[in-house]
Motif scaffolding. Structure first.
Motif, PDB file in Angstrom:
ATOM      1  N   ALA A 191      -2.121  12.978  -6.252  1.00  0.00           N
ATOM      2  CA  ALA A 191      -2.563  12.871  -5.105  1.00  0.00           C
ATOM      3  C   ALA A 191      -2.419  14.400  -4.511  1.00  0.00           C
ATOM      4  O   ALA A 191      -1.430  14.698  -3.876  1.00  0.00           O
ATOM      5  CB  ALA A 191      -2.489  12.099  -4.161  1.00  0.00           C
TER       6      ALA A 191
ATOM      7  N   VAL B  18       0.858  -1.155   0.098  1.00  0.00           N
ATOM      8  CA  VAL B  18      -0.032   0.011  -0.084  1.00  0.00           C
ATOM      9  C   VAL B  18       0.872   1.210  -0.073  1.00  0.00           C
ATOM     10  O   VAL B  18       0.617   2.236  -0.837  1.00  0.00           O
ATOM     11  CB  VAL B  18      -1.073   0.050   1.283  1.00  0.00           C
ATOM     12  CG1 VAL B  18      -1.890   1.026   1.031  1.00  0.00           C
ATOM     13  CG2 VAL B  18      -1.580  -1.233   1.442  1.00  0.00           C
ATOM     14  N   LEU B  19       1.920   1.221   0.844  1.00  0.00           N
ATOM     15  CA  LEU B  19       2.879   2.286   1.121  1.00  0.00           C
ATOM     16  C   LEU B  19       3.551   2.473  -0.362  1.00  0.00           C
ATOM     17  O   LEU B  19       3.554   3.915  -0.826  1.00  0.00           O
ATOM     18  CB  LEU B  19       3.862   1.900   2.086  1.00  0.00           C
ATOM     19  CG  LEU B  19       4.733   3.174   2.667  1.00  0.00           C
ATOM     20  CD1 LEU B  19       3.987   4.036   3.172  1.00  0.00           C
ATOM     21  CD2 LEU B  19       5.924   2.475   3.420  1.00  0.00           C
TER      22      LEU B  19
ATOM     23  N   ILE C 226       0.167   8.946   4.067  1.00  0.00           N
ATOM     24  CA  ILE C 226       1.182   7.947   3.481  1.00  0.00           C
ATOM     25  C   ILE C 226       2.466   8.249   4.591  1.00  0.00           C
ATOM     26  O   ILE C 226       3.319   7.394   5.224  1.00  0.00           O
ATOM     27  CB  ILE C 226       1.771   8.407   2.154  1.00  0.00           C
ATOM     28  CG1 ILE C 226       0.558   8.634   1.198  1.00  0.00           C
ATOM     29  CG2 ILE C 226       2.836   7.365   1.732  1.00  0.00           C
ATOM     30  CD1 ILE C 226       1.260   9.066  -0.272  1.00  0.00           C
TER      31      ILE C 226
ATOM     32  N   LEU D 151       2.057   7.026  -6.491  1.00  0.00           N
ATOM     33  CA  LEU D 151       1.109   7.884  -7.007  1.00  0.00           C
ATOM     34  C   LEU D 151       1.219   9.338  -6.418  1.00  0.00           C
ATOM     35  O   LEU D 151       1.003  10.532  -7.100  1.00  0.00           O
ATOM     36  CB  LEU D 151      -0.431   7.647  -6.199  1.00  0.00           C
ATOM     37  CG  LEU D 151      -0.961   6.495  -6.839  1.00  0.00           C
ATOM     38  CD1 LEU D 151      -2.440   6.316  -5.821  1.00  0.00           C
ATOM     39  CD2 LEU D 151      -1.371   7.063  -8.151  1.00  0.00           C
ATOM     40  N   ASP D 152       1.782   9.614  -5.216  1.00  0.00           N
ATOM     41  CA  ASP D 152       2.249  10.931  -4.830  1.00  0.00           C
ATOM     42  C   ASP D 152       3.282  11.557  -5.590  1.00  0.00           C
ATOM     43  O   ASP D 152       3.054  12.686  -6.031  1.00  0.00           O
ATOM     44  CB  ASP D 152       2.591  10.722  -3.253  1.00  0.00           C
ATOM     45  CG  ASP D 152       2.667  12.057  -2.649  1.00  0.00           C
ATOM     46  OD1 ASP D 152       1.820  12.909  -2.792  1.00  0.00           O
ATOM     47  OD2 ASP D 152       3.773  12.274  -2.136  1.00  0.00           O
TER      48      ASP D 152
ATOM     49  N   PHE E  82      -3.882  12.793   2.195  1.00  0.00           N
ATOM     50  CA  PHE E  82      -3.296  11.686   1.388  1.00  0.00           C
ATOM     51  C   PHE E  82      -1.890  11.602   1.959  1.00  0.00           C
ATOM     52  O   PHE E  82      -1.369  10.698   2.377  1.00  0.00           O
ATOM     53  CB  PHE E  82      -3.646  11.696  -0.026  1.00  0.00           C
ATOM     54  CG  PHE E  82      -3.262  10.769  -0.687  1.00  0.00           C
ATOM     55  CD1 PHE E  82      -3.781   9.431  -0.629  1.00  0.00           C
ATOM     56  CD2 PHE E  82      -1.868  10.932  -1.503  1.00  0.00           C
ATOM     57  CE1 PHE E  82      -3.287   8.308  -1.291  1.00  0.00           C
ATOM     58  CE2 PHE E  82      -1.345   9.654  -2.030  1.00  0.00           C
ATOM     59  CZ  PHE E  82      -1.924   8.610  -2.184  1.00  0.00           C
TER      60      PHE E  82
ATOM     61  N   ILE F 110       2.532   1.774  -3.331  1.00  0.00           N
ATOM     62  CA  ILE F 110       1.630   2.143  -4.476  1.00  0.00           C
ATOM     63  C   ILE F 110       1.518   3.694  -4.062  1.00  0.00           C
ATOM     64  O   ILE F 110       1.490   4.520  -4.988  1.00  0.00           O
ATOM     65  CB  ILE F 110       0.631   1.430  -4.469  1.00  0.00           C
ATOM     66  CG1 ILE F 110       0.963   0.015  -5.097  1.00  0.00           C
ATOM     67  CG2 ILE F 110      -0.726   2.012  -5.448  1.00  0.00           C
ATOM     68  CD1 ILE F 110      -0.229  -1.029  -4.997  1.00  0.00           C
ATOM     69  N   SER F 111       1.102   4.005  -2.833  1.00  0.00           N
ATOM     70  CA  SER F 111       0.692   5.552  -2.474  1.00  0.00           C
ATOM     71  C   SER F 111       1.847   6.451  -2.983  1.00  0.00           C
ATOM     72  O   SER F 111       1.643   7.433  -3.298  1.00  0.00           O
ATOM     73  CB  SER F 111       0.228   5.586  -1.299  1.00  0.00           C
ATOM     74  OG  SER F 111      -0.515   4.442  -0.653  1.00  0.00           O
ATOM     75  N   ALA F 112       3.062   5.998  -2.483  1.00  0.00           N
ATOM     76  CA  ALA F 112       4.017   6.812  -2.648  1.00  0.00           C
ATOM     77  C   ALA F 112       4.446   7.181  -4.208  1.00  0.00           C
ATOM     78  O   ALA F 112       4.585   8.369  -4.585  1.00  0.00           O
ATOM     79  CB  ALA F 112       5.380   6.129  -1.918  1.00  0.00           C
TER      80      ALA F 112
END
Ligand code: HEC
Ligand code: HEC
Ligand code: HEC
Ligand code: HEC
Ligand code: HEC
Length: 491
Positions: free
Chosen positions: A52, A39-40, A61, A46-47, A57, A42-44
């Protein structure tokens, strides 16, 4: 051959899992990290791709998932080392390693295990690094400071967005890089923001908040008053509250002056911050009025001006109640600029959002702004209803023929409200005053009102030409404008 490799790596992974499984603590830690990791990552990604923009958000993260991931890892390591359950197979014990190394067939397996764990270690270190650096950077963004604690910081965030300093980030002004160790300052910066949130959460925030107050070094990263010189012409348009919304002009020749550079002597307004002399002042107990001013002149002589008849010299180093005057004592609102209702409407009229062709719009708008509302949402609705019904009842022709202008104006009046008044934080018109001029006897007139004198009778000067030459004071077609623009016409 391939099967063999697969076999070895699967036994390796099995060994690793076994080791972790030998400790319930370690197992719990690794499960947590294992779940958070994808999750981390993928979010990083994206960021970083900028997908985002939402401040929550980023917070999630870097300030929540990042630390959880790291805590999980730490728990796993601690578990393996210190909290082994009974059936430990002891991958990390000395006997096991000796055993493995002394058995010829096993040697390659151990080597592979070392490769695998080094690889995993490197990967983890990378993730940890990325998360800490991004997390640290994230706490420096305007989005973190301004929007995360949405309600508390909203007045400062919105006014910052509309100010000449909107491209200067919050931390550039609020965290002093010279305040000792770099890291110490940063930690205290984050602490400041949170303490503002949790400790000094008054509505409105009581100012000045000492820990947030920038000092002069901060401003002087970009501005150097000792390099200023001469005077500047200030032109300011405003509108009268009459039917025609008549334009009037204020023209001041502002003696911006200089802090004095090399051979040039300090003079004019920035004389106060010259390195050649120092102006200290003492306030009354409630902090509203200045009772005593001590000037240490360029030759070291000391001059005391007092408004109370007490001429004793305050001793000791500068402190909170005996302050060395700096930029902030005049420029207390360089970026969180809260306007008065008249100024806010003038601004929207100059921007063209509110058309001056609407009869009485200035008067009606200011009246609507001055009423009390319980929230911004309520205010926007009530203002719209009020303006609309006034034009419907009193100016039906305008209501019909200039409807488009009127609805744009209503939006403009709403903006004038929501950029300056924050009922949720009890920030109303005039909650945060500026000390730059002399509205209601404050600002410069805290010292320059003609009451501060030395024992011998020398008064802090207060002539109207000391700080500026008033060339026009809210005048319709002032002569100075024709002089400035000649026959090209006044724009
Ligand atoms: C150009 C410098 C500058 C920038 C950029 C800046 N501030 Fe300020 N801020 C100030 C000054 C000056 C004060 C007033 C200090 C005083 O009067 O003691 C202040 C005061 C505050 C206060 C105390 C309440 C008040 O209005 O006096 C808060 C909260 C605050 N700022 C938050 C922020 C946030 C959030 C941002 C970014 C969105 C930000 N500041 C950006 C200079 C700045
Ligand atoms: C990172 C650089 C930076 C810092 C730090 C900074 N400023 Fe500025 N300031 C600017 C820039 C750039 C402008 C010009 C903005 C423009 O004209 O749009 C400006 C404009 C101003 C103006 C003129 C505003 C106007 O109405 O035109 C004043 C006054 C001012 N700053 C005071 C301060 C004070 C006081 C501080 C310290 C609390 C400070 N600044 C900190 C960059 C900075
Ligand atoms: C005695 C009050 C006072 C002090 C102290 C003071 N200023 Fe000013 N400053 C003013 C006034 C008044 C103006 C002109 C009015 C305006 O900009 O609205 C001004 C204008 C400015 C401007 C805009 C100048 C321009 O040419 O457009 C900047 C930038 C500025 N000051 C920065 C500073 C900095 C940095 C300090 C501290 C080292 C400082 N000032 C100290 C009162 C002061
Ligand atoms: C803390 C008190 C204090 C405040 C506030 C203050 N001043 Fe002064 N100012 C002084 C003193 C003291 C002098 C020097 C008087 C003397 O030499 O007799 C002075 C002198 C001046 C001078 C003449 C400088 C020269 O050329 O010799 C100007 C111009 C001036 N102030 C403008 C301002 C402006 C504009 C403001 C507000 C933005 C302001 N002052 C706020 C204390 C103050
Ligand atoms: C100590 C300095 C100082 C003295 C003395 C002083 N002023 Fe000012 N005045 C200022 C400053 C600084 C501003 C600009 C404030 C701003 O930028 O918001 C100002 C602004 C003004 C304005 C424009 C207000 C507006 O609507 O924007 C007028 C008019 C004015 N002064 C008139 C006077 C008169 C009349 C006197 C004499 C009684 C006087 N001033 C004395 C510093 C001074």
């Amino acid at each position: 051959m391939r099967k063999q490799v697969l076999d070895t790596s699967s036994t390796l992974i099995k060994d690793l899992i076994k080791t972790l499984a030998s400790s319930r603590v370690a197992m719990a830690g690794s499960v947590i990290s294992g779940v958070v990791l994808p999750v981390l990552v993928i979010s990083a990604i994206l960021d970083m791709k900028g997908g985002a923009e939402n401040p929550y958000f980023g917070f999630l993260i870097y300030m929540v998932m990042g630390p959880i991931f790291m805590a999980g890892l730490a728990t796993a390591v601690i578990g393996v080392l210190f909290f082994k359950d009974k059936e430990a197979i002891g991958l990390f014990t000395l006997e096991y390693i000796k055993d493995q190394l002394s058995m010829p067939g096993r040697f390659t397996r151990v080597r592979k295990l070392i490769y695998l764990s080094s690889f995993l270690m490197a990967l983890t270190t990378l993730v940890v690094l990325v998360v800490s650096v991004s997390g640290y950077k994230y706490t420096e963004t305007v989005s973190f400071c301004g929007q995360f604690c949405h309600v508390v910081m909203e007045p400062e965030y919105i006014t910052h967005q509309n100010s000449p300093h909107s491209r200067v980030s919050c931390v550039e002004c609020h965290i002093d890089e010279n305040a000792g160790l770099f890291t110490k300052a940063k930690v205290s910066g984050i602490k400041q923001i949170f303490s503002t949130l949790f400790n000094s959460f008054d509505r409105p925030l009581k100012t000045p908040i000492k820990s947030l107050r920038p000092n002069r070094n901060v401003c002087e990263k970009c501005h150097r008053p000792e390099m200023f010189h001469g005077a500047k012409l200030y032109l300011k348009d405003s509108y009268l509250p009459d039917e025609k919304n008549t334009v009037v002009r204020t023209v001041l020749l502002m003696k911006v002056g200089s802090g004095g550079y090399r051979t040039g002597a300090a003079q004019g307004i920035h004389w106060h911050v010259s390195p050649n002399h120092h102006v200290y002042f003492q306030s009354s107990d409630d902090g509203d009025s200045i009772t005593k001013v001590k000037l240490i002149d360029h030759d070291g002589s000391e001059i005391i001006f007092s408004s109370t008849g007490d001429y004793t010299s305050p001793k000791g180093p500068a402190s909170e109640d005996f302050r060395l005057m700096d930029c902030l004592d005049c420029h207390n609102r360089p970026t969180h600029i809260f306007l008065a209702p008249e100024e806010a409407i003038d601004q929207k009229m100059i921007e063209g959002l509110i058309s001056s062709e609407l009869p009485f719009i200035k008067r009606q708008a200011v009246e609507a702004l001055r009423l009390e509302y319980s929230s911004q949402t309520e205010a926007l609705k009530a203002i719209a209803v009020r303006i609309e019904s006034w034009y419907r009842d009193n100016e039906p022709r305008v209501y019909q023929l200039q409807w488009e202008q009127l609805s744009r104006a209503i939006a403009g009046i709403g903006r004038a409200y929501s950029e300056n008044v924050f009922p949720e934080m009890n920030v109303d018109w005039g909650t945060y005053g500026s000390t730059l001029g002399h509205r209601q006897g404050g600002g410069c007139f805290r010292c320059h009102e003609g009451n501060h004198r030395t024992e011998a009778g020398r008064v802090i000067p207060n002539g109207c030409d000391l700080c500026h030459v008033v060339l026009a004071d809210h005048e319709k077609d002032p002569a100075i404008m024709n002089l400035l623009y000649g026959d090209k016409g006044v724009k």
